[in-house]
Design an enzyme around this catalytic site. Structure first.
Site, mmCIF file in Angstrom:
data_model
loop_
_atom_site.group_PDB
_atom_site.id
_atom_site.type_symbol
_atom_site.label_atom_id
_atom_site.label_comp_id
_atom_site.label_asym_id
_atom_site.label_seq_id
_atom_site.Cartn_x
_atom_site.Cartn_y
_atom_site.Cartn_z
ATOM 1 N N ASP A 67 1.003 -0.793 0.249
ATOM 2 C CA ASP A 67 -0.132 0.572 -0.022
ATOM 3 C C ASP A 67 0.536 1.099 -0.100
ATOM 4 O O ASP A 67 2.122 1.380 0.352
ATOM 5 C CB ASP A 67 -0.883 -0.118 1.431
ATOM 6 N N ASN A 136 -8.088 -3.457 14.181
ATOM 7 C CA ASN A 136 -9.070 -3.088 13.855
ATOM 8 C C ASN A 136 -9.119 -4.713 13.343
ATOM 9 O O ASN A 136 -10.371 -4.687 11.622
ATOM 10 C CB ASN A 136 -9.669 -1.922 13.183
ATOM 11 N N HIS A 138 -7.126 -4.947 10.419
ATOM 12 C CA HIS A 138 -7.263 -4.636 8.716
ATOM 13 C C HIS A 138 -5.850 -5.162 7.863
ATOM 14 O O HIS A 138 -4.509 -6.027 9.291
ATOM 15 C CB HIS A 138 -7.572 -3.356 8.532
ATOM 16 N N GLU A 143 -9.753 -2.376 5.306
ATOM 17 C CA GLU A 143 -10.170 -1.673 6.818
ATOM 18 C C GLU A 143 -11.684 -3.109 6.796
ATOM 19 O O GLU A 143 -11.851 -3.275 5.402
ATOM 20 C CB GLU A 143 -10.534 -0.279 6.416
HETATM 21 C C1 F6R Z 1 1.233 -1.126 6.138
HETATM 22 C C2 F6R Z 1 -0.039 -2.389 6.149
HETATM 23 C C3 F6R Z 1 -0.560 -2.663 7.205
HETATM 24 C C4 F6R Z 1 0.053 -2.531 8.958
HETATM 25 C C5 F6R Z 1 -0.882 -2.273 9.918
HETATM 26 C C6 F6R Z 1 0.202 -2.635 11.053
HETATM 27 O O1 F6R Z 1 2.134 -1.934 4.843
HETATM 28 O O2 F6R Z 1 -0.346 -2.303 5.657
HETATM 29 O O3 F6R Z 1 -1.715 -3.377 7.542
HETATM 30 O O4 F6R Z 1 0.904 -4.116 8.512
HETATM 31 O O5 F6R Z 1 -1.499 -1.456 9.912
HETATM 32 O O6 F6R Z 1 0.794 -1.720 11.677
HETATM 33 P P1 F6R Z 1 1.864 -2.193 12.643
HETATM 34 O O7 F6R Z 1 2.907 -3.138 12.483
HETATM 35 O O8 F6R Z 1 2.439 -0.431 12.815
HETATM 36 O O9 F6R Z 1 1.485 -1.939 14.200
#
Ligand code: F6R
Length: 256
Positions: A67, A136, A138, A143
């Site tokens: 992303d 959440n 994702h 989402e």
């Molecule tokens: C990042 C991504 C997100 C993160 C998720 C967890 O490229 O796609 O899905 O993997 O938000 O983030 P952290 O590792 O900061 O808890």
């Protein structure tokens, strides 16, 4: 799904990096799906260490990130392109032309999504997809409530994601509200998926995602239907999973 519990974050990162390096050793032109966020940073540090020790060669590897924030220039310190350069790409010999992320500055969102789907097709799909897990549920920026059938699309980030991401910005107003993300359908096509989870704050969502019902309300729950998923998490993140579903690995992880 194989779930490995490590004693702490450093141990998790070593195990994950060893698994990624092993993939590259077995398939030097391996297609890696990569993630940003705080969880994989230690894994990237370990991969850089393997490279510096001469244990892995990225010259034929190709990467496709999950992303990117919409509207974010690639040289902005909070862009995911910048993150990847800083944590991995500039430290290893992956050819820049082999590294793919959505273009946050694309003028036409629909065109950018279809371009990114073409990139995925052109590289021949993902061999190993690295994922973090949002608070959440994702994965990528898919989402809650997103259809499992989507490929790359542009999303409005939920308040909970904006809240979680504000730690990286000076003020909440600076947190982007939209992002491009690979869709769940694309993620599910990866041949092997490696999910990293760390910290007590993830314990409840880990339990919901991997033990609860499969529902778009918890996007990561779809991973229960993938044939080749490895979860590596530290003890606090996996604390709510019963011992019979996980392998506890407290032994030191050998370096490559
Ligand atoms: C990042 C991504 C997100 C993160 C998720 C967890 O490229 O796609 O899905 O993997 O938000 O983030 P952290 O590792 O900061 O808890």
């Amino acid at each position: 799904m194989n779930i490995y519990q490590t004693k702490d974050y450093a141990h998790m990162s070593k195990l994950a990096a060893n698994m990624m390096t092993a993939h590259i050793l077995l398939k030097p032109d391996c297609r890696l799906g990569l993630a940003t966020g705080s969880t994989p940073i230690g894994t990237y540090q370990q991969l850089v260490a393997h490279y510096r020790q001469g244990d892995v060669d990225f010259s034929k590897v190709c990467s496709v990130n999950l992303d990117e924030y919409k509207g974010m220039p690639p040289d902005h310190p909070q862009s995911y392109r910048y993150f990847m350069q800083h944590h991995l790409f500039q430290h290893v010999n992956i050819p820049p032309i082999h590294t793919h992320l959505p273009n946050g500055l694309a003028e036409d969102a629909a065109q950018e999504c279809s371009r990114y789907d073409s990139v995925l097709r052109a590289v021949g799909g993902i061999d190993l997809q690295l994922l973090g897990l949002g608070n959440n549920g994702h994965i990528g920026f898919n989402e809650p409530s997103t259809s499992f059938a989507k490929t790359t699309h542009c999303v409005d980030l939920t308040e909970s994601t904006v809240e979680a991401n504000k730690r990286f910005f000076k003020q909440q107003e600076d947190v982007p509200r939209q992002a491009y993300t690979m869709g769940i359908a694309s993620i599910m096509q990866a041949r092997h998926i490696l999910v990293l989870v760390s910290g007590e704050g993830k314990a409840e969502i880990v339990q919901a995602a991997f033990m609860g019902p499969i529902t778009p309300q918890v996007p990561a729950s779809i991973l229960q239907l993938h044939a080749n998923v490895t979860v590596i998490g530290d003890a606090p993140a996996l604390s709510l999973l019963p011992s019979e579903v996980k392998t506890v690995t407290n032994a030191p992880i050998p370096a490559f």
